[in-house]
Design a protein around this motif. Structure first.
Motif, PDB file in Angstrom:
ATOM      1  N   ARG A  12      -4.044  -0.072   0.878  1.00  0.00           N
ATOM      2  CA  ARG A  12      -3.395  -1.220   1.482  1.00  0.00           C
ATOM      3  C   ARG A  12      -3.828  -2.519   0.829  1.00  0.00           C
ATOM      4  O   ARG A  12      -4.873  -2.644   0.249  1.00  0.00           O
ATOM      5  CB  ARG A  12      -3.708  -1.293   2.973  1.00  0.00           C
ATOM      6  CG  ARG A  12      -3.219  -0.098   3.758  1.00  0.00           C
ATOM      7  CD  ARG A  12      -3.404  -0.325   5.215  1.00  0.00           C
ATOM      8  NE  ARG A  12      -2.518  -1.386   5.691  1.00  0.00           N
ATOM      9  CZ  ARG A  12      -2.620  -1.956   6.880  1.00  0.00           C
ATOM     10  NH1 ARG A  12      -3.543  -1.602   7.698  1.00  0.00           N
ATOM     11  NH2 ARG A  12      -1.780  -2.911   7.243  1.00  0.00           N
ATOM     12  N   GLY A  13      -3.007  -3.558   1.006  1.00  0.00           N
ATOM     13  CA  GLY A  13      -3.328  -4.869   0.493  1.00  0.00           C
ATOM     14  C   GLY A  13      -2.125  -5.776   0.594  1.00  0.00           C
ATOM     15  O   GLY A  13      -0.988  -5.341   0.566  1.00  0.00           O
ATOM     16  N   ALA A  14      -2.375  -7.079   0.719  1.00  0.00           N
ATOM     17  CA  ALA A  14      -1.288  -8.029   0.860  1.00  0.00           C
ATOM     18  C   ALA A  14      -0.726  -8.408  -0.501  1.00  0.00           C
ATOM     19  O   ALA A  14      -1.370  -8.250  -1.530  1.00  0.00           O
ATOM     20  CB  ALA A  14      -1.791  -9.272   1.584  1.00  0.00           C
ATOM     21  N   HIS A  44       8.611  -8.407   4.182  1.00  0.00           N
ATOM     22  CA  HIS A  44       8.475  -7.106   3.531  1.00  0.00           C
ATOM     23  C   HIS A  44       9.467  -7.030   2.377  1.00  0.00           C
ATOM     24  O   HIS A  44      10.415  -7.841   2.286  1.00  0.00           O
ATOM     25  CB  HIS A  44       8.744  -5.965   4.514  1.00  0.00           C
ATOM     26  CG  HIS A  44      10.156  -5.947   5.026  1.00  0.00           C
ATOM     27  ND1 HIS A  44      11.185  -5.300   4.371  1.00  0.00           N
ATOM     28  CD2 HIS A  44      10.724  -6.529   6.124  1.00  0.00           C
ATOM     29  CE1 HIS A  44      12.309  -5.456   5.045  1.00  0.00           C
ATOM     30  NE2 HIS A  44      12.060  -6.201   6.114  1.00  0.00           N
ATOM     31  N   LEU A  45       9.242  -6.066   1.505  1.00  0.00           N
ATOM     32  CA  LEU A  45      10.166  -5.806   0.408  1.00  0.00           C
ATOM     33  C   LEU A  45      10.831  -4.437   0.559  1.00  0.00           C
ATOM     34  O   LEU A  45      12.011  -4.278   0.297  1.00  0.00           O
ATOM     35  CB  LEU A  45       9.434  -5.870  -0.943  1.00  0.00           C
ATOM     36  CG  LEU A  45       8.891  -7.238  -1.366  1.00  0.00           C
ATOM     37  CD1 LEU A  45       8.144  -7.102  -2.689  1.00  0.00           C
ATOM     38  CD2 LEU A  45      10.014  -8.253  -1.506  1.00  0.00           C
ATOM     39  N   ALA A  46      10.040  -3.449   0.963  1.00  0.00           N
ATOM     40  CA  ALA A  46      10.549  -2.077   1.066  1.00  0.00           C
ATOM     41  C   ALA A  46      11.437  -1.907   2.291  1.00  0.00           C
ATOM     42  O   ALA A  46      11.184  -2.489   3.347  1.00  0.00           O
ATOM     43  CB  ALA A  46       9.382  -1.097   1.132  1.00  0.00           C
ATOM     44  N   ILE A 258       4.087   0.439  -2.956  1.00  0.00           N
ATOM     45  CA  ILE A 258       2.777   0.095  -2.400  1.00  0.00           C
ATOM     46  C   ILE A 258       2.905  -0.254  -0.923  1.00  0.00           C
ATOM     47  O   ILE A 258       2.115   0.189  -0.081  1.00  0.00           O
ATOM     48  CB  ILE A 258       2.158  -1.074  -3.185  1.00  0.00           C
ATOM     49  CG1 ILE A 258       1.793  -0.633  -4.602  1.00  0.00           C
ATOM     50  CG2 ILE A 258       0.917  -1.619  -2.475  1.00  0.00           C
ATOM     51  CD1 ILE A 258       1.326  -1.756  -5.503  1.00  0.00           C
ATOM     52  N   GLU A 259       3.924  -1.039  -0.593  1.00  0.00           N
ATOM     53  CA  GLU A 259       4.136  -1.451   0.792  1.00  0.00           C
ATOM     54  C   GLU A 259       4.415  -0.244   1.690  1.00  0.00           C
ATOM     55  O   GLU A 259       3.897  -0.148   2.815  1.00  0.00           O
ATOM     56  CB  GLU A 259       5.293  -2.438   0.845  1.00  0.00           C
ATOM     57  CG  GLU A 259       5.546  -3.048   2.206  1.00  0.00           C
ATOM     58  CD  GLU A 259       6.726  -3.992   2.157  1.00  0.00           C
ATOM     59  OE1 GLU A 259       7.721  -3.730   2.868  1.00  0.00           O
ATOM     60  OE2 GLU A 259       6.672  -4.979   1.401  1.00  0.00           O
ATOM     61  N   LEU A 264       2.327   4.010   5.691  1.00  0.00           N
ATOM     62  CA  LEU A 264       1.932   5.379   5.991  1.00  0.00           C
ATOM     63  C   LEU A 264       0.444   5.451   6.325  1.00  0.00           C
ATOM     64  O   LEU A 264       0.035   6.092   7.298  1.00  0.00           O
ATOM     65  CB  LEU A 264       2.255   6.291   4.812  1.00  0.00           C
ATOM     66  CG  LEU A 264       1.961   7.780   5.018  1.00  0.00           C
ATOM     67  CD1 LEU A 264       3.094   8.637   4.469  1.00  0.00           C
ATOM     68  CD2 LEU A 264       0.657   8.189   4.350  1.00  0.00           C
ATOM     69  N   MET A 265      -0.383   4.760   5.536  1.00  0.00           N
ATOM     70  CA  MET A 265      -1.826   4.778   5.776  1.00  0.00           C
ATOM     71  C   MET A 265      -2.181   4.163   7.127  1.00  0.00           C
ATOM     72  O   MET A 265      -3.128   4.576   7.778  1.00  0.00           O
ATOM     73  CB  MET A 265      -2.540   4.023   4.662  1.00  0.00           C
ATOM     74  CG  MET A 265      -2.419   4.667   3.287  1.00  0.00           C
ATOM     75  SD  MET A 265      -3.266   6.261   3.187  1.00  0.00           S
ATOM     76  CE  MET A 265      -4.963   5.748   3.277  1.00  0.00           C
ATOM     77  N   ALA A 266      -1.401   3.188   7.548  1.00  0.00           N
ATOM     78  CA  ALA A 266      -1.668   2.527   8.831  1.00  0.00           C
ATOM     79  C   ALA A 266      -1.269   3.384  10.023  1.00  0.00           C
ATOM     80  O   ALA A 266      -1.589   3.034  11.164  1.00  0.00           O
ATOM     81  CB  ALA A 266      -0.923   1.192   8.887  1.00  0.00           C
TER      82      ALA A 266
END
Length: 375
Positions: A12-14, A44-46, A258-259, A264-266
């Motif tokens: 993750r990362g901004a 967001h982009l995705a 990445i987004e 998913l990780m969250a």
């Protein structure tokens, strides 16, 4: 390892600032500015809108969903049931628009189903692996087969979900209507997983008591710990992520990937206590799967008894399920009429949902299923 970006498994990362764009080509700078503007405007982009689906069968602690077709259903294509692992959200199969196995498969006219689990509730922690192998996966298969004239169903799982599919095919107690099995990034031999070595050493030294006491006390393996485990597999990428983002602001697809992985990780969930205990003792500590001596509910469940076609897909850069850990199954699946093993680009998630998956592992899956649609 190099710092070359591998978006399939990014932590993750901004989104970073536009510092450093001076001196780059005008068209590159324009794309980068456009990406940052869209992110600032929309947040967001995705496009992570999920493909529409409806529940078609409910059971005790699980639900079977059917994805709404996006193309005319082809009756010559057998239905497919997707089996997610414990711990990770089921939308790994439907990560984002443009990078979704579900979306890609629906476009071919194949009916796609997925089984989801209830990870909460007082009973969740008492559920063991035999529940998935003997009850949940077979019940989902029967529910789908019943909609298709009792015709057998293709199975595909990722990570532990892939092991569920293999073990469900090995356990003939249910007689489930299975046409074929595909396992993405499913480690059979944990001795080939470097990350597991310290835990096996501690288990050997303590007789397994330390970890047993921990999961029994907690009642589960916490979602936060599941997330940390995934992030530990990509420490270098985590540390170099700001550089990766800053130097690839013009790459819309990379930023979207990445987004989507961040999301998913969250959404990792806890492993049920009893299931985690079985994985720890039988898979991590004793490596029973690699020796084909796993016992569930007091009886052996052997990969040598799988008698349907099997496709094993390993990720070339996977550190959770390295190639050798997946390949070990090829020596055990001795009764398969068609056994295929392929190594494709990507890490543990990337081999299933990465930017290179469409022309690699997704193509393998579709080719494999087509070969057995009329079986």
């Amino acid at each position: 390892m190099t710092a070359e970006p591998q978006p399939e498994d990014e932590p993750r990362g901004a989104l970073p600032t536009l510092a450093g764009l001076a001196g780059v080509p005008a068209h590159t700078a324009a794309r980068a500015w456009g990406n940052v503007r869209d992110w600032a405007t929309h947040g967001h982009l995705a496009d992570t809108t999920r493909m529409p689906r409806l529940p078609v069968h409910h059971g005790d602690g699980y639900t079977v969903h059917r994805y709404e077709p996006t193309a005319p259903v082809d009756p010559d294509l057998a239905p497919l049931l997707l089996v997610p692992p414990l711990g990770a959200p089921d939308f790994a199969f439907d990560l984002r628009r443009g990078a979704s196995l579900v979306e890609d498969l629906l476009a071919t006219g194949r009916e796609i189903f997925i089984v989801t689990y209830d990870a909460s509730g007082r009973a969740a922690g008492r559920r063991g692996l035999e529940l998935w192998v003997d009850e949940i996966v077979p019940a989902a298969l029967y529910a789908i087969a019943d909609r298709h004239g009792d015709s057998p169903v293709h199975l595909a799982g990722w990570s532990l979900g892939g092991l569920f599919t293999l073990l469900a095919a090995a356990s003939h107690i249910s007689g489930a209507p299975i046409r074929s099995v595909t396992a993405f990034a499913s480690p059979v031999d944990v001795s080939a997983v470097p990350l597991v070595a310290p835990f096996r050493s501690v288990a050997e030294y303590t007789g397994g008591r330390v970890f047993s006491a921990a999961y029994r006390t907690l009642g589960s393996f916490p979602a936060t710990a599941v997330k940390w485990a995934f992030q530990l597999t990509s420490v270098e990428r985590y540390l170099t992520k700001p550089v990766t983002l800053a130097t690839h602001l013009d790459d819309r697809e990379l930023l979207e990937q990445i987004e989507a992985v961040d999301l998913l990780m969250a959404n990792m969930t806890a492993y049920p206590g009893r299931a985690f205990g079985q994985i720890y003792h039988h898979v991590v500590r004793s490596n029973d799967l690699a020796e084909d001596r796993l016992r569930l509910a007091g009886r052996p469940v052997r990969l040598a008894d799988v008698d349907v076609p099997v496709l094993l897909v390993a990720g070339a850069d996977d550190v959770i399920a390295p190639v050798a850990a997946v390949e070990r199954a090829t020596a055990l699946l001795t009764s398969c009429p068609d056994l295929r093993f392929v190594v494709r680009p990507g890490g543990h998630l990337g081999v299933l949902a990465g930017r290179r998956a469409r022309e690699n592992s997704w193509h393998d899956l579709q080719e494999f299923m087509r070969a057995h649609d009329d079986a």
